[in-house]
Design a protein around this motif. Sequence first.
Motif, PDB file in Angstrom:
ATOM      1  N   SER A   1      -4.491  -9.127  22.818  1.00  0.00           N
ATOM      2  CA  SER A   1      -4.196 -10.122  23.838  1.00  0.00           C
ATOM      3  C   SER A   1      -2.739 -10.551  23.692  1.00  0.00           C
ATOM      4  O   SER A   1      -2.027 -10.093  22.790  1.00  0.00           O
ATOM      5  CB  SER A   1      -5.116 -11.336  23.677  1.00  0.00           C
ATOM      6  N   ARG A   2      -2.323 -11.456  24.545  1.00  0.00           N
ATOM      7  CA  ARG A   2      -0.960 -11.967  24.441  1.00  0.00           C
ATOM      8  C   ARG A   2      -0.738 -12.728  23.138  1.00  0.00           C
ATOM      9  O   ARG A   2       0.401 -12.918  22.713  1.00  0.00           O
ATOM     10  CB  ARG A   2      -0.655 -12.867  25.639  1.00  0.00           C
ATOM     11  N   ALA A   3      -1.809 -13.146  22.518  1.00  0.00           N
ATOM     12  CA  ALA A   3      -1.700 -13.868  21.242  1.00  0.00           C
ATOM     13  C   ALA A   3      -1.552 -12.921  20.051  1.00  0.00           C
ATOM     14  O   ALA A   3      -1.228 -13.375  18.950  1.00  0.00           O
ATOM     15  CB  ALA A   3      -2.914 -14.767  21.046  1.00  0.00           C
ATOM     16  N   SER A   4      -1.783 -11.625  20.242  1.00  0.00           N
ATOM     17  CA  SER A   4      -1.733 -10.661  19.131  1.00  0.00           C
ATOM     18  C   SER A   4      -0.302 -10.486  18.657  1.00  0.00           C
ATOM     19  O   SER A   4       0.605 -10.261  19.464  1.00  0.00           O
ATOM     20  CB  SER A   4      -2.306  -9.312  19.573  1.00  0.00           C
ATOM     21  N   ARG A   5      -0.107 -10.557  17.351  1.00  0.00           N
ATOM     22  CA  ARG A   5       1.245 -10.490  16.779  1.00  0.00           C
ATOM     23  C   ARG A   5       1.450  -9.261  15.893  1.00  0.00           C
ATOM     24  O   ARG A   5       2.498  -9.103  15.288  1.00  0.00           O
ATOM     25  CB  ARG A   5       1.519 -11.753  15.940  1.00  0.00           C
ATOM     26  N   TYR A   6       0.470  -8.406  15.777  1.00  0.00           N
ATOM     27  CA  TYR A   6       0.573  -7.300  14.823  1.00  0.00           C
ATOM     28  C   TYR A   6       1.266  -6.081  15.431  1.00  0.00           C
ATOM     29  O   TYR A   6       1.309  -5.895  16.649  1.00  0.00           O
ATOM     30  CB  TYR A   6      -0.808  -6.914  14.296  1.00  0.00           C
ATOM     31  N   GLY A   7       1.810  -5.269  14.524  1.00  0.00           N
ATOM     32  CA  GLY A   7       2.471  -4.036  14.916  1.00  0.00           C
ATOM     33  C   GLY A   7       2.230  -2.973  13.876  1.00  0.00           C
ATOM     34  O   GLY A   7       1.220  -2.981  13.164  1.00  0.00           O
ATOM     35  N   LEU A   8       3.189  -2.065  13.758  1.00  0.00           N
ATOM     36  CA  LEU A   8       3.025  -0.936  12.852  1.00  0.00           C
ATOM     37  C   LEU A   8       2.882  -1.383  11.402  1.00  0.00           C
ATOM     38  O   LEU A   8       2.135  -0.768  10.632  1.00  0.00           O
ATOM     39  CB  LEU A   8       4.222   0.004  13.005  1.00  0.00           C
ATOM     40  N   ALA A   9       3.542  -2.444  11.013  1.00  0.00           N
ATOM     41  CA  ALA A   9       3.431  -2.928   9.628  1.00  0.00           C
ATOM     42  C   ALA A   9       1.998  -3.312   9.305  1.00  0.00           C
ATOM     43  O   ALA A   9       1.474  -2.990   8.232  1.00  0.00           O
ATOM     44  CB  ALA A   9       4.364  -4.117   9.408  1.00  0.00           C
ATOM     45  N   GLU A  10       1.347  -4.006  10.240  1.00  0.00           N
ATOM     46  CA  GLU A  10      -0.026  -4.442   9.995  1.00  0.00           C
ATOM     47  C   GLU A  10      -0.996  -3.268  10.038  1.00  0.00           C
ATOM     48  O   GLU A  10      -1.959  -3.221   9.247  1.00  0.00           O
ATOM     49  CB  GLU A  10      -0.422  -5.513  11.014  1.00  0.00           C
ATOM     50  N   LEU A  11      -0.779  -2.317  10.943  1.00  0.00           N
ATOM     51  CA  LEU A  11      -1.642  -1.129  10.980  1.00  0.00           C
ATOM     52  C   LEU A  11      -1.543  -0.364   9.661  1.00  0.00           C
ATOM     53  O   LEU A  11      -2.542   0.147   9.150  1.00  0.00           O
ATOM     54  CB  LEU A  11      -1.258  -0.219  12.147  1.00  0.00           C
ATOM     55  N   THR A  12      -0.337  -0.297   9.114  1.00  0.00           N
ATOM     56  CA  THR A  12      -0.150   0.368   7.827  1.00  0.00           C
ATOM     57  C   THR A  12      -0.846  -0.397   6.719  1.00  0.00           C
ATOM     58  O   THR A  12      -1.512   0.193   5.850  1.00  0.00           O
ATOM     59  CB  THR A  12       1.351   0.500   7.533  1.00  0.00           C
ATOM     60  N   GLY A  13      -0.742  -1.716   6.729  1.00  0.00           N
ATOM     61  CA  GLY A  13      -1.435  -2.529   5.737  1.00  0.00           C
ATOM     62  C   GLY A  13      -2.944  -2.417   5.837  1.00  0.00           C
ATOM     63  O   GLY A  13      -3.653  -2.543   4.824  1.00  0.00           O
ATOM     64  N   ASP A  14      -3.452  -2.172   7.038  1.00  0.00           N
ATOM     65  CA  ASP A  14      -4.896  -2.009   7.211  1.00  0.00           C
ATOM     66  C   ASP A  14      -5.421  -0.811   6.427  1.00  0.00           C
ATOM     67  O   ASP A  14      -6.557  -0.832   5.946  1.00  0.00           O
ATOM     68  CB  ASP A  14      -5.243  -1.836   8.694  1.00  0.00           C
ATOM     69  N   VAL A  15      -4.612   0.236   6.309  1.00  0.00           N
ATOM     70  CA  VAL A  15      -5.045   1.417   5.547  1.00  0.00           C
ATOM     71  C   VAL A  15      -5.325   1.016   4.103  1.00  0.00           C
ATOM     72  O   VAL A  15      -6.366   1.369   3.526  1.00  0.00           O
ATOM     73  CB  VAL A  15      -3.986   2.538   5.616  1.00  0.00           C
ATOM     74  N   ASP A  16      -4.418   0.264   3.513  1.00  0.00           N
ATOM     75  CA  ASP A  16      -4.621  -0.171   2.125  1.00  0.00           C
ATOM     76  C   ASP A  16      -5.839  -1.084   2.016  1.00  0.00           C
ATOM     77  O   ASP A  16      -6.626  -0.962   1.070  1.00  0.00           O
ATOM     78  CB  ASP A  16      -3.381  -0.891   1.618  1.00  0.00           C
ATOM     79  N   ALA A  17      -6.007  -2.003   2.969  1.00  0.00           N
ATOM     80  CA  ALA A  17      -7.147  -2.931   2.909  1.00  0.00           C
ATOM     81  C   ALA A  17      -8.472  -2.175   2.980  1.00  0.00           C
ATOM     82  O   ALA A  17      -9.429  -2.518   2.273  1.00  0.00           O
ATOM     83  CB  ALA A  17      -7.048  -3.936   4.064  1.00  0.00           C
ATOM     84  N   VAL A  18      -8.535  -1.155   3.808  1.00  0.00           N
ATOM     85  CA  VAL A  18      -9.771  -0.365   3.914  1.00  0.00           C
ATOM     86  C   VAL A  18     -10.018   0.415   2.626  1.00  0.00           C
ATOM     87  O   VAL A  18     -11.158   0.499   2.139  1.00  0.00           O
ATOM     88  CB  VAL A  18      -9.703   0.568   5.136  1.00  0.00           C
ATOM     89  N   LEU A  19      -8.968   0.977   2.045  1.00  0.00           N
ATOM     90  CA  LEU A  19      -9.142   1.694   0.780  1.00  0.00           C
ATOM     91  C   LEU A  19      -9.648   0.758  -0.312  1.00  0.00           C
ATOM     92  O   LEU A  19     -10.503   1.142  -1.133  1.00  0.00           O
ATOM     93  CB  LEU A  19      -7.826   2.336   0.356  1.00  0.00           C
ATOM     94  N   GLN A  20      -9.154  -0.463  -0.329  1.00  0.00           N
ATOM     95  CA  GLN A  20      -9.642  -1.436  -1.319  1.00  0.00           C
ATOM     96  C   GLN A  20     -11.117  -1.749  -1.064  1.00  0.00           C
ATOM     97  O   GLN A  20     -11.919  -1.842  -2.003  1.00  0.00           O
ATOM     98  CB  GLN A  20      -8.802  -2.706  -1.258  1.00  0.00           C
ATOM     99  N   HIS A  21     -11.487  -1.926   0.187  1.00  0.00           N
ATOM    100  CA  HIS A  21     -12.879  -2.215   0.538  1.00  0.00           C
ATOM    101  C   HIS A  21     -13.801  -1.074   0.119  1.00  0.00           C
ATOM    102  O   HIS A  21     -14.956  -1.321  -0.281  1.00  0.00           O
ATOM    103  CB  HIS A  21     -12.969  -2.439   2.054  1.00  0.00           C
TER     104      HIS A  21
END
Length: 276
Positions: free
Chosen positions: A73-93
């Motif tokens: 939405s217009r409130a979304s602030r994420y970009g490539l940095a956050e998508l990259t961080g999501d990879v690490d978060a999923v690996l930790q999970h």
Amino acid sequence: MEPTVETVERGTDRIALQVYPAPDDAPTLAVLWPAMGVPARYYRAFAADLAAAGLAVVVADLRGTGASAPPPSRASRYGLAELTGDVDAVLQHLKPRRAGRRTILVGHSLGGQACALHLAAEPASDVAGLALLAVGVPYWRRYPAGRRVPVLLQTQTLGVASTVLRVWPGWGFGGRQARRVIQDWARTARTGRYPALHGVDMEAALRRVTTPVLAVDMAGDRYTPPGTVSRLLEKLPAAPVTREHYEPGPPIDHFRWAKHGTALAARVAEWTTTLT
């Protein structure tokens, strides 16, 4: 083969994972990251092919896509940095499932770029290998001569539109996306370089990645032709790279390979046996 769904909390966002049944003795866990705007469910046939080849399989929905929530939405602030961080978060999970197994990242298009950037941002990552399936840098100068200017115009138009609209509505390309995802993508298409992420020079960090890579370009792929794949691999000079072309017989393209991926899944599984 029906997957179960798990979620990973990422601030105000939630990443959905499709976890496929796997035998306890499966030696490798493949974590698949989709293309921009493509939901995880699109890869069910390919996930089944990977499982049939002996791999444990998890498919993630990119942030804001498919079962991940909320939608951009217009409130979304994420970009490539956050998508990259999501990879690490999923690996930790997934650590409990990864115990006793090698882990490979399997990326398609934008998902593959995020996986490569994860390895650059996390030099201590224990990922054993990176399979890049139809993944390249969408640098306009690396397209065939007749498509270079149209690619430049399209990517920059989307970048401007996402800035003006404060969200990309998904008109004809990429699905609905947070504006910074499109802005980062458009910048990379214009310059051929990745932006610094959280203050880290990604171009320099990519040059230090030593994780083995299997890079496969697809027959009939207009979005990621071989020149764009080469552009990405040039950024990984320290990584052992296996470069291949996939043409299974039935017509495929940037997306349809996932519906005709039996032989490719077998090749990915075979490649994992070479990894330590």
